[in-house]
Design a protein around this motif. Structure first.
Motif, PDB file in Angstrom:
ATOM      1  N   TYR A  81       0.815  -1.195  -0.084  1.00  0.00           N
ATOM      2  CA  TYR A  81      -0.038  -0.010   0.058  1.00  0.00           C
ATOM      3  C   TYR A  81       0.790   1.304  -0.027  1.00  0.00           C
ATOM      4  CZ  TYR A  81      -3.404   3.697   1.574  1.00  0.00           C
ATOM      5  OH  TYR A  81      -3.962   4.573   1.576  1.00  0.00           O
ATOM      6  N   HIS A  82       0.447   2.215  -0.872  1.00  0.00           N
ATOM      7  CA  HIS A  82       0.897   3.389  -0.911  1.00  0.00           C
ATOM      8  C   HIS A  82      -0.198   4.634  -0.679  1.00  0.00           C
ATOM      9  CE1 HIS A  82       3.247   7.376  -1.904  1.00  0.00           C
ATOM     10  NE2 HIS A  82       4.132   6.583  -1.473  1.00  0.00           N
ATOM     11  N   LYS A  83      -0.100   5.432   0.182  1.00  0.00           N
ATOM     12  CA  LYS A  83      -1.498   6.315   0.263  1.00  0.00           C
ATOM     13  C   LYS A  83      -1.608   7.200  -0.752  1.00  0.00           C
ATOM     14  CE  LYS A  83       0.324  10.250   2.988  1.00  0.00           C
ATOM     15  NZ  LYS A  83      -0.667  11.438   2.442  1.00  0.00           N
ATOM     16  N   ASP A  84      -0.595   7.538  -1.722  1.00  0.00           N
ATOM     17  CA  ASP A  84      -0.640   8.472  -2.753  1.00  0.00           C
ATOM     18  C   ASP A  84      -0.729   7.542  -4.146  1.00  0.00           C
ATOM     19  OD1 ASP A  84      -1.000  10.998  -1.567  1.00  0.00           O
ATOM     20  OD2 ASP A  84       0.861  10.957  -0.939  1.00  0.00           O
ATOM     21  N   GLY A  85      -0.963   6.103  -3.978  1.00  0.00           N
ATOM     22  CA  GLY A  85      -0.909   5.376  -5.091  1.00  0.00           C
ATOM     23  C   GLY A  85      -1.640   5.505  -6.227  1.00  0.00           C
ATOM     24  N   SER A  86      -1.801   4.915  -7.177  1.00  0.00           N
ATOM     25  CA  SER A  86      -2.761   4.788  -8.275  1.00  0.00           C
ATOM     26  C   SER A  86      -3.951   4.132  -7.952  1.00  0.00           C
ATOM     27  CB  SER A  86      -2.054   3.957  -9.582  1.00  0.00           C
ATOM     28  OG  SER A  86      -2.073   2.495  -9.131  1.00  0.00           O
ATOM     29  N   MET A  87      -4.846   4.326  -9.071  1.00  0.00           N
ATOM     30  CA  MET A  87      -6.306   4.311  -8.761  1.00  0.00           C
ATOM     31  C   MET A  87      -6.477   2.579  -8.678  1.00  0.00           C
ATOM     32  SD  MET A  87      -9.521   5.397  -8.359  1.00  0.00           S
ATOM     33  CE  MET A  87     -10.818   4.293  -7.911  1.00  0.00           C
ATOM     34  N   LYS A  88      -5.570   1.660  -9.575  1.00  0.00           N
ATOM     35  CA  LYS A  88      -5.502   0.379  -9.418  1.00  0.00           C
ATOM     36  C   LYS A  88      -5.251  -0.191  -8.172  1.00  0.00           C
ATOM     37  CE  LYS A  88      -3.549  -3.682 -12.092  1.00  0.00           C
ATOM     38  NZ  LYS A  88      -2.730  -4.085 -13.108  1.00  0.00           N
ATOM     39  N   GLN A  89      -4.070   0.282  -7.667  1.00  0.00           N
ATOM     40  CA  GLN A  89      -3.742   0.030  -6.227  1.00  0.00           C
ATOM     41  C   GLN A  89      -4.825  -0.034  -5.206  1.00  0.00           C
ATOM     42  OE1 GLN A  89      -0.833   2.193  -4.213  1.00  0.00           O
ATOM     43  NE2 GLN A  89       0.593   0.487  -4.000  1.00  0.00           N
ATOM     44  N   THR A  90      -5.589   1.561  -5.444  1.00  0.00           N
ATOM     45  CA  THR A  90      -6.570   1.570  -4.523  1.00  0.00           C
ATOM     46  C   THR A  90      -7.535   0.578  -4.482  1.00  0.00           C
ATOM     47  OG1 THR A  90      -5.876   4.062  -4.501  1.00  0.00           O
ATOM     48  CG2 THR A  90      -8.093   3.382  -3.657  1.00  0.00           C
ATOM     49  N   ARG A  91      -7.969   0.510  -5.704  1.00  0.00           N
ATOM     50  CA  ARG A  91      -9.152  -0.514  -5.949  1.00  0.00           C
ATOM     51  C   ARG A  91      -8.844  -1.956  -5.391  1.00  0.00           C
ATOM     52  NH1 ARG A  91     -13.847   0.891  -6.435  1.00  0.00           N
ATOM     53  NH2 ARG A  91     -14.693  -0.640  -7.847  1.00  0.00           N
ATOM     54  N   VAL A  92      -7.420  -2.507  -5.217  1.00  0.00           N
ATOM     55  CA  VAL A  92      -7.251  -3.754  -5.057  1.00  0.00           C
ATOM     56  C   VAL A  92      -7.289  -3.851  -3.394  1.00  0.00           C
ATOM     57  CG1 VAL A  92      -5.212  -5.171  -4.584  1.00  0.00           C
ATOM     58  CG2 VAL A  92      -5.578  -4.387  -6.865  1.00  0.00           C
ATOM     59  N   PHE A  93      -6.780  -2.890  -2.924  1.00  0.00           N
ATOM     60  CA  PHE A  93      -7.065  -2.704  -1.449  1.00  0.00           C
ATOM     61  C   PHE A  93      -8.588  -2.466  -0.880  1.00  0.00           C
ATOM     62  CE2 PHE A  93      -2.607  -2.089  -0.372  1.00  0.00           C
ATOM     63  CZ  PHE A  93      -2.610  -2.610   0.922  1.00  0.00           C
ATOM     64  N   GLU A  94      -9.419  -1.976  -1.665  1.00  0.00           N
ATOM     65  CA  GLU A  94     -10.704  -1.814  -1.449  1.00  0.00           C
ATOM     66  C   GLU A  94     -11.527  -3.044  -1.593  1.00  0.00           C
ATOM     67  OE1 GLU A  94     -11.264   2.823  -2.930  1.00  0.00           O
ATOM     68  OE2 GLU A  94     -12.216   1.193  -3.893  1.00  0.00           O
ATOM     69  N   ILE A  95     -10.889  -3.946  -2.461  1.00  0.00           N
ATOM     70  CA  ILE A  95     -11.459  -5.155  -2.809  1.00  0.00           C
ATOM     71  C   ILE A  95     -11.081  -6.077  -1.729  1.00  0.00           C
ATOM     72  CG2 ILE A  95     -11.217  -7.236  -4.319  1.00  0.00           C
ATOM     73  CD1 ILE A  95     -11.521  -5.466  -6.619  1.00  0.00           C
ATOM     74  N   VAL A  96      -9.747  -6.277  -1.266  1.00  0.00           N
ATOM     75  CA  VAL A  96      -9.425  -7.020  -0.117  1.00  0.00           C
ATOM     76  C   VAL A  96     -10.038  -6.664   1.107  1.00  0.00           C
ATOM     77  CG1 VAL A  96      -7.542  -7.362   1.173  1.00  0.00           C
ATOM     78  CG2 VAL A  96      -7.427  -7.249  -1.153  1.00  0.00           C
ATOM     79  N   VAL A  97     -10.204  -5.455   1.419  1.00  0.00           N
ATOM     80  CA  VAL A  97     -10.871  -4.987   2.629  1.00  0.00           C
ATOM     81  C   VAL A  97     -12.247  -5.209   2.731  1.00  0.00           C
ATOM     82  CG1 VAL A  97     -11.566  -3.130   4.237  1.00  0.00           C
ATOM     83  CG2 VAL A  97      -9.205  -3.540   3.327  1.00  0.00           C
ATOM     84  N   SER A  98     -13.084  -5.220   1.447  1.00  0.00           N
ATOM     85  CA  SER A  98     -14.495  -5.466   1.227  1.00  0.00           C
ATOM     86  C   SER A  98     -14.750  -6.778   1.656  1.00  0.00           C
ATOM     87  CB  SER A  98     -14.937  -4.853   0.046  1.00  0.00           C
ATOM     88  OG  SER A  98     -14.737  -3.455  -0.403  1.00  0.00           O
ATOM     89  N   VAL A  99     -13.811  -7.855   0.894  1.00  0.00           N
ATOM     90  CA  VAL A  99     -14.120  -9.194   1.086  1.00  0.00           C
ATOM     91  C   VAL A  99     -14.254  -9.650   2.796  1.00  0.00           C
ATOM     92  CG1 VAL A  99     -13.198 -11.398   0.808  1.00  0.00           C
ATOM     93  CG2 VAL A  99     -13.134 -10.032  -1.036  1.00  0.00           C
TER      94      VAL A  99
END
Length: 527
Positions: A147-165
């Protein structure tokens, strides 16, 4: 445009598709309202008062929605999170104090996540509490690598999916738990009555007021404010990049590259220079990406809607489900009043079934992991926002987590199972004290017309010459309007009267309840 493209059906489909792209941040924020601290207070409330405190859960989530909407507004309009705004606009010593409070909040929150996960590991796999605490470092290492807090949209979506699961796995556990409960006749009506604020007997009971304080203190978490103001950034940048408002992408540190320019938004030159002078520590905050007005217009309302739906559905459901399960199973039972997380598992296994206890342990594991990831993300936002660290990010994040783990290990070794309950109560006291402190600047920033102002410039000449370009505070060139150009609009997003009053009233109620909670802890009362 054809009549078909203007049909209500296609218009609704477009809006629904657009909304789907915004799903994620609200789910991540809702994780902060469903950790081990919530489990402890909600179970105690259900065991002592059955369903009568459900209204407090709903009310505390309304407070959370108000504050999180302010976070979305702050991050969307300024492009900076709450920690960065404090660093940019508060005096040095006050900013340092705010940083210390925020780090204490992260450590206190980590305590609850560590304890909850360790207890779940002991129940499910027989791992001793001390080893379980040490194992919780692994989730941090995973986050640090990815994770990088100023990362790309793709990276952000990956984290959102993991946490959502993980969040939906937690919800599934409580759905199964509710199906296993043996509700009495009339219980459904009692549950709905619990969401109404008309039970005067509850307000006369000191224990009920105490548990109400605990529910509010464990629901509106300080670290979620920093997280909520940061998560909106990725979609804004993605919009500006795709629509040509941001000509080059930001670099890996979240800063504009030297030749990048934004041609739609700019502050007057005087305001720009004043902002530059306000950065006394020589940091590069002023070079950070600032959203264009079209990006703000595209994202703001959908971010509000996604947040409200996520919090009012997910956070309210999980916390209400915990209380309902406890109210159905433990109300009127001996020892329910003093139950800790381990004894709650034992009572659910005894009064319902071993499967019910197992499901409860799984829910703690899923919520503990998701909350641990989110807490680590918030810790990164805080440390990088408040202070211009010279350490590598992974080093300072490991230090933060170790500061949370060491006290837990010491207390468990010294006091055993009893120490787990004590350290959970201690973490709640710390969070209760810090919440009013960290939420006050948020309200102040979003009430400021000066800070909540955006300049929308629509150039009549798509290729401005050198005379229409000025250097901004970081040295990049931006097109700004001349005095004779009328194609500039000044749009302000400061809080309206209703939101200002609502946020101040919420702050006052939260402050009163948390101060009262600290008082009750000081005289020896425990959840």
């Amino acid at each position: 445009m054809s009549a078909l493209s203007e049909s209500p059906f296609l218009n609704s489909w477009y809006k629904l598709k657009k909304f789907a792209a915004f799903i994620g941040p609200g789910i991540i924020i809702s994780v902060a309202f469903a950790d081990a601290g919530n489990y402890s207070t909600a179970v105690s409330a259900g065991g002592m008062f059955e369903y009568k405190l459900l209204f407090i859960i709903f009310l505390s989530n309304i407070f959370a929605v108000i504050l999180q909407c302010l976070c979305i507004k702050l991050g969307t309009i300024t492009g900076l999170d709450l920690a960065e705004m404090c660093r940019l606009h508060l005096p040095y010593h006050l900013n340092l104090f705010m940083y210390v409070c925020a780090e204490l909040a992260i450590i206190a929150t980590d305590l609850a996540e560590v304890v909850g996960t360790a207890i779940a590991l002991e129940i499910l796999f027989g791992i001793p509490l001390v080893y379980g605490v040490i194992i919780t470092v692994l989730d941090v290492l995973i986050v640090l690598m990815a994770y990088h807090k100023d990362g790309s949209m793709k990276q952000t979506r990956v984290f959102e999916i993991v946490v959502s699961v993980l969040v939906f796995a937690t919800c599934l556990c409580f759905i199964l738990e509710l199906f296993k409960c043996d509700f009495k006749d009339g219980s459904v009506g009692d549950i709905f009555k619990g969401f109404l604020p008309f039970n005067r007997e509850i307000y006369k009971d000191a224990n009920a007021l105490f548990l109400s304080c605990g529910i509010v203190g464990s629901t509106v978490m300080p670290h979620s404010l920093y997280l909520g103001s940061s998560l909106v950034n990725s979609r804004l940048k993605d919009y500006d990049i795709k629509h040509g408002f941001l000509r080059q992408q930001v670099n890996e540190d979240g800063l504009l590259e030297e030749n990048s320019s934004i041609v739609t938004t700019e502050q007057p030159l005087e305001a720009t220079h004043n902002k530059f002078r306000s950065i006394s520590d020589g940091t590069l905050l002023a070079r950070k990406y600032k959203p264009s007005y079209p990006a703000i217009k595209h994202c703001l309302n959908y971010s509000y809607i996604e947040l409200c739906i996520s919090l009012l559905l997910i956070a309210v459901f999980i916390n209400s489900a915990i209380l309902i399960v406890a109210g159905c199973t433990l109300y009127g039972k001996p020892d329910a009043e003093d139950a800790d997380l381990l004894s709650i598992y034992e009572m659910l296994s005894y009064y319902i079934s071993p499967a019910a206890g197992l499901i409860f342990a799984l829910s703690m594991l899923f919520s503990g992991q998701s909350a641990g990831i989110v807490c680590t993300m918030a810790g990164q936002i805080i440390s990088e926002g408040f202070i211009n660290w010279t350490l590598q990010p992974w080093i300072r994040r490991i230090i933060t987590r170790v500061l949370a783990i060491v006290p837990v290990v010491i207390v468990i070794l010294a006091l055993g199972r009893e120490g787990v309950s004590k350290i959970m109560n201690t973490s709640q006291v710390i969070l209760s004290f810090i919440l009013p402190v960290v939420s006050a600047p948020l309200i102040w920033f979003t009430c400021s017309k000066k800070l909540m102002t955006v300049y929308d410039y629509q150039p009549s000449n798509p290729n401005p010459d050198e005379n229409s370009l000025l250097l901004n505070h970081s040295g990049e060139q931006r097109a700004i309007p001349s005095e004779s150009n009328n194609n500039v609009r000044k749009i302000t997003f400061e809080n309206g009267t209703a939101l200002t009053v609502g946020s101040i009233i919420s702050w006052l109620i939260i402050t009163f309840l948390n101060v009262y909670l600290i008082y009750l802890f000081s005289i020896g009362v425990q959840v």
